[in-house]
Design a protein around this motif. Structure first.
Motif, PDB file in Angstrom:
ATOM      1  N   PRO A  40       0.597  -1.472   0.149  1.00  0.00           N
ATOM      2  CA  PRO A  40       0.332   0.128  -0.251  1.00  0.00           C
ATOM      3  C   PRO A  40       0.575   1.148   0.109  1.00  0.00           C
ATOM      4  O   PRO A  40       0.746   2.556  -0.997  1.00  0.00           O
ATOM      5  CB  PRO A  40      -0.569  -0.042   1.779  1.00  0.00           C
ATOM      6  N   VAL A  41       1.629   1.404   0.006  1.00  0.00           N
ATOM      7  CA  VAL A  41       2.470   2.558   0.702  1.00  0.00           C
ATOM      8  C   VAL A  41       3.035   3.065  -0.759  1.00  0.00           C
ATOM      9  O   VAL A  41       2.973   3.955  -0.539  1.00  0.00           O
ATOM     10  CB  VAL A  41       4.255   2.185   1.657  1.00  0.00           C
ATOM     11  N   THR A  42       3.886   1.753  -1.752  1.00  0.00           N
ATOM     12  CA  THR A  42       4.328   2.196  -2.551  1.00  0.00           C
ATOM     13  C   THR A  42       2.945   2.250  -3.475  1.00  0.00           C
ATOM     14  O   THR A  42       3.368   3.100  -4.663  1.00  0.00           O
ATOM     15  CB  THR A  42       5.163   1.063  -2.998  1.00  0.00           C
ATOM     16  N   LEU A  43       1.648   1.974  -3.541  1.00  0.00           N
ATOM     17  CA  LEU A  43       0.603   2.131  -4.105  1.00  0.00           C
ATOM     18  C   LEU A  43      -0.157   3.948  -4.327  1.00  0.00           C
ATOM     19  O   LEU A  43      -0.043   4.622  -5.155  1.00  0.00           O
ATOM     20  CB  LEU A  43       0.141   1.106  -4.292  1.00  0.00           C
ATOM     21  N   ILE A  44       0.077   4.183  -3.411  1.00  0.00           N
ATOM     22  CA  ILE A  44      -0.028   5.038  -2.903  1.00  0.00           C
ATOM     23  C   ILE A  44       0.541   6.387  -3.286  1.00  0.00           C
ATOM     24  O   ILE A  44       0.265   7.095  -3.547  1.00  0.00           O
ATOM     25  CB  ILE A  44      -0.512   5.473  -1.664  1.00  0.00           C
ATOM     26  N   MET A  45       1.466   5.725  -2.993  1.00  0.00           N
ATOM     27  CA  MET A  45       2.965   7.019  -3.993  1.00  0.00           C
ATOM     28  C   MET A  45       2.537   7.456  -5.112  1.00  0.00           C
ATOM     29  O   MET A  45       2.774   8.560  -5.789  1.00  0.00           O
ATOM     30  CB  MET A  45       4.259   6.946  -2.909  1.00  0.00           C
ATOM     31  N   LEU A  46       2.489   6.358  -6.304  1.00  0.00           N
ATOM     32  CA  LEU A  46       2.632   5.967  -6.995  1.00  0.00           C
ATOM     33  C   LEU A  46       1.312   7.133  -7.678  1.00  0.00           C
ATOM     34  O   LEU A  46       1.332   7.847  -8.828  1.00  0.00           O
ATOM     35  CB  LEU A  46       2.437   4.471  -8.063  1.00  0.00           C
ATOM     36  N   ARG A  47       0.118   6.240  -7.218  1.00  0.00           N
ATOM     37  CA  ARG A  47      -1.303   7.501  -7.094  1.00  0.00           C
ATOM     38  C   ARG A  47      -1.378   9.152  -7.735  1.00  0.00           C
ATOM     39  O   ARG A  47      -1.353   9.826  -8.128  1.00  0.00           O
ATOM     40  CB  ARG A  47      -2.228   6.918  -6.546  1.00  0.00           C
ATOM     41  N   MET A  48       0.021   9.495  -6.381  1.00  0.00           N
ATOM     42  CA  MET A  48      -0.345  10.499  -5.908  1.00  0.00           C
ATOM     43  C   MET A  48       1.116  11.426  -6.861  1.00  0.00           C
ATOM     44  O   MET A  48       1.011  12.427  -7.307  1.00  0.00           O
ATOM     45  CB  MET A  48       0.557  10.882  -4.679  1.00  0.00           C
ATOM     46  N   VAL A  49       2.207  10.407  -7.272  1.00  0.00           N
ATOM     47  CA  VAL A  49       2.489  10.761  -8.040  1.00  0.00           C
ATOM     48  C   VAL A  49       2.312  11.336  -9.951  1.00  0.00           C
ATOM     49  O   VAL A  49       2.792  12.440  -9.913  1.00  0.00           O
ATOM     50  CB  VAL A  49       4.097  10.227  -8.072  1.00  0.00           C
ATOM     51  N   LEU A 106       8.703  -3.120 -10.067  1.00  0.00           N
ATOM     52  CA  LEU A 106       7.175  -3.544 -10.476  1.00  0.00           C
ATOM     53  C   LEU A 106       7.418  -3.604 -11.513  1.00  0.00           C
ATOM     54  O   LEU A 106       7.767  -3.285 -12.886  1.00  0.00           O
ATOM     55  CB  LEU A 106       6.210  -2.452  -9.652  1.00  0.00           C
ATOM     56  N   PRO A 107       6.378  -4.105 -12.172  1.00  0.00           N
ATOM     57  CA  PRO A 107       5.744  -4.940 -13.247  1.00  0.00           C
ATOM     58  C   PRO A 107       5.266  -3.107 -13.507  1.00  0.00           C
ATOM     59  O   PRO A 107       4.991  -2.903 -13.386  1.00  0.00           O
ATOM     60  CB  PRO A 107       4.604  -5.568 -12.600  1.00  0.00           C
ATOM     61  N   LEU A 108       5.544  -3.605 -15.363  1.00  0.00           N
ATOM     62  CA  LEU A 108       5.062  -2.247 -15.598  1.00  0.00           C
ATOM     63  C   LEU A 108       3.081  -2.166 -15.396  1.00  0.00           C
ATOM     64  O   LEU A 108       2.700  -1.097 -15.045  1.00  0.00           O
ATOM     65  CB  LEU A 108       4.803  -2.226 -17.241  1.00  0.00           C
ATOM     66  N   PRO A 109       2.543  -2.899 -15.457  1.00  0.00           N
ATOM     67  CA  PRO A 109       0.441  -2.661 -15.262  1.00  0.00           C
ATOM     68  C   PRO A 109       0.699  -2.256 -13.906  1.00  0.00           C
ATOM     69  O   PRO A 109       0.079  -1.504 -14.113  1.00  0.00           O
ATOM     70  CB  PRO A 109       0.326  -4.298 -15.174  1.00  0.00           C
ATOM     71  N   VAL A 110       1.269  -1.912 -13.133  1.00  0.00           N
ATOM     72  CA  VAL A 110       1.117  -1.624 -11.650  1.00  0.00           C
ATOM     73  C   VAL A 110       1.838  -0.034 -12.120  1.00  0.00           C
ATOM     74  O   VAL A 110       0.960   1.043 -11.805  1.00  0.00           O
ATOM     75  CB  VAL A 110       2.581  -2.130 -10.741  1.00  0.00           C
ATOM     76  N   TYR A 111       2.603  -0.024 -12.743  1.00  0.00           N
ATOM     77  CA  TYR A 111       2.425   1.475 -12.937  1.00  0.00           C
ATOM     78  C   TYR A 111       1.666   2.304 -13.667  1.00  0.00           C
ATOM     79  O   TYR A 111       1.003   3.797 -13.999  1.00  0.00           O
ATOM     80  CB  TYR A 111       4.011   2.448 -13.969  1.00  0.00           C
ATOM     81  N   GLY A 112       0.876   1.756 -14.654  1.00  0.00           N
ATOM     82  CA  GLY A 112      -0.292   1.576 -15.588  1.00  0.00           C
ATOM     83  C   GLY A 112      -1.244   2.065 -14.649  1.00  0.00           C
ATOM     84  O   GLY A 112      -2.135   3.108 -15.003  1.00  0.00           O
ATOM     85  N   LEU A 113      -1.762   0.897 -14.142  1.00  0.00           N
ATOM     86  CA  LEU A 113      -2.867   0.922 -12.786  1.00  0.00           C
ATOM     87  C   LEU A 113      -2.740   2.092 -12.712  1.00  0.00           C
ATOM     88  O   LEU A 113      -4.378   2.889 -11.663  1.00  0.00           O
ATOM     89  CB  LEU A 113      -2.835   0.319 -11.844  1.00  0.00           C
ATOM     90  N   SER A 114      -2.050   2.608 -11.548  1.00  0.00           N
ATOM     91  CA  SER A 114      -1.445   4.106 -10.781  1.00  0.00           C
ATOM     92  C   SER A 114      -2.326   4.565 -11.286  1.00  0.00           C
ATOM     93  O   SER A 114      -2.487   5.731 -10.555  1.00  0.00           O
ATOM     94  CB  SER A 114       0.111   3.842 -10.182  1.00  0.00           C
ATOM     95  N   ALA A 115      -0.877   5.245 -13.070  1.00  0.00           N
ATOM     96  CA  ALA A 115      -2.000   6.380 -13.791  1.00  0.00           C
ATOM     97  C   ALA A 115      -3.072   6.503 -13.951  1.00  0.00           C
ATOM     98  O   ALA A 115      -3.927   7.777 -13.913  1.00  0.00           O
ATOM     99  CB  ALA A 115      -0.755   6.313 -14.844  1.00  0.00           C
ATOM    100  N   VAL A 116      -4.106   5.100 -14.074  1.00  0.00           N
ATOM    101  CA  VAL A 116      -5.452   5.602 -14.295  1.00  0.00           C
ATOM    102  C   VAL A 116      -6.085   5.751 -12.792  1.00  0.00           C
ATOM    103  O   VAL A 116      -7.182   6.766 -12.844  1.00  0.00           O
ATOM    104  CB  VAL A 116      -5.980   4.237 -14.832  1.00  0.00           C
ATOM    105  N   MET A 117      -5.743   5.241 -11.687  1.00  0.00           N
ATOM    106  CA  MET A 117      -6.232   6.002 -11.052  1.00  0.00           C
ATOM    107  C   MET A 117      -5.937   7.085 -10.210  1.00  0.00           C
ATOM    108  O   MET A 117      -6.369   7.422 -10.321  1.00  0.00           O
ATOM    109  CB  MET A 117      -5.391   5.091  -9.752  1.00  0.00           C
ATOM    110  N   ALA A 118      -4.764   7.553 -10.744  1.00  0.00           N
ATOM    111  CA  ALA A 118      -4.546   8.956 -11.249  1.00  0.00           C
ATOM    112  C   ALA A 118      -5.535   9.742 -11.912  1.00  0.00           C
ATOM    113  O   ALA A 118      -6.231  11.062 -11.173  1.00  0.00           O
ATOM    114  CB  ALA A 118      -3.237   9.491 -11.014  1.00  0.00           C
TER     115      ALA A 118
END
Length: 324
Positions: A58-67, A242-254
């Motif tokens: 969660p710490v990494t995922l929420i950071m990516l969303r906010m970035v 992290l796998p590329l999909p995590v970055y894609g999902l984070s961008a979509v979430m943001a």
């Protein structure tokens, strides 16, 4: 999140009555934006659950969303202060006390609340998480009575009973059948709803002084920076491997689940007013449950649907039932 125009000040407070005096194009456009904002926000728990399948914490995922979201809110902050014709609150210098309150409320209502939500969604379904978050109007009523001196009347009591009866029904249907830490997850998500309610109650007067758009931009920027700082303190840089999909999902979430709902809701408020926007919010728990069912194969039985219906009904009573 957007200041209501002078023309809307004359709209009837009742949502149905307001709809009858709006031009059809304005009504349809406003409702369309409101519904789109609710649906986009309802995708967030589903995307979080999808990202967790890649073992991101969660710490990494929420950071990516906010970035990914931070540049948009920085742009909003600059635009709200510089645009011509902005409201007085948007252009006047911010007093130090108001700036401190805005930052503190942003940290409480977006950083801490979101972090509780992210943690809780490791253990509860997307639909359950959205349903618990949807309780925030009832929590606002209780906090307003405790700290702002607002009386709790018959409609509030009825709404609270109906809403929490619905949540109890859904929780009872999932206890023993979900994750072993289901109750802990539900408690964390509810804490997120509570912290967001604190943000709403605390921000009511600050928004009037500095402007809604600027308040939102500054509060969200503070929350983004807290999420990034939390990652720097608690995680090594190798956590970003992290796998590329995590970055894609984070961008979509943001963008789709954070920035766009803020902008669409603000525009919907400007066009049709708060009551019709609140009415569209009832779609949120249902949309999250449907997305969870279609994307994540989460169960959606009669007890869950009945509980969700009760919770939505209670929140709508709070929002739309006019006092005598």
């Amino acid at each position: 999140m957007s200041q209501t125009s002078a023309s809307q000040a004359s709209l009837p407070s009742d949502g149905i009555a307001a709809a009858s005096v709006l031009p059809p194009v304005q009504l349809l456009t406003g409702l369309g934006l409101a519904v789109a904002g609710v649906v986009a926000f309802s995708l967030r728990p589903v995307i979080i659950k999808l990202a967790y399948r890649y073992n991101v914490d969660p710490v990494t995922l929420i950071m990516l969303r906010m970035v990914f979201a931070l540049p948009f809110f920085l742009g909003m902050a600059l635009w709200s202060g510089a645009r011509k014709g902005a409201g007085k609150g948007d252009r006047a210098p911010i007093a130090g006390r108001d700036l401190a309150l805005t930052i503190g409320l942003g940290i409480t209502g977006y950083y801490a609340a979101s972090f509780c939500d992210f943690l809780g969604l490791r253990y509860v379904s997307a639909g359950m998480g959205r349903l618990l978050l949807f309780l925030y109007p009832t929590i606002v009523v209780i906090l307003s009575a405790m700290f702002l001196g607002k009386r709790i009347g018959l409609r509030e009591v009825v709404a609270l009973v109906v809403s929490y009866a619905g949540v109890a029904l859904v929780v009872w249907s999932e206890v023993g059948t979900g994750h072993p830490n289901f109750m802990a997850g539900a408690g964390l998500v509810f804490m997120g709803a509570f912290l967001y309610s604190v943000y709403l109650v605390g921000s009511s007067r600050v928004v009037q002084r500095i402007g809604s758009m600027r308040f939102t931009a500054y509060a969200m920027t503070a929350a983004c920076l807290c999420c990034i700082l939390q990652f720097i303190v608690l995680r090594p840089l190798s956590a970003l491997d992290l796998p590329l999909p995590v970055y894609g999902l984070s961008a979509v979430m943001a963008v789709v689940c954070t920035v766009l709902p803020v902008l669409m809701t603000a525009e919907a408020l400007r066009r049709v007013g708060p009551n019709l926007v609140a009415l569209s919010g009832a779609i949120g728990p249902v949309a999250a449950a449907v997305f969870g069912y279609l994307v994540l194969a989460e169960p959606m039985g009669m007890l869950q649907l009945a509980g969700a219906a009760l919770t939505v009904a209670g929140v709508m009573i709070i929002t739309l039932w006019k006092t005598a």
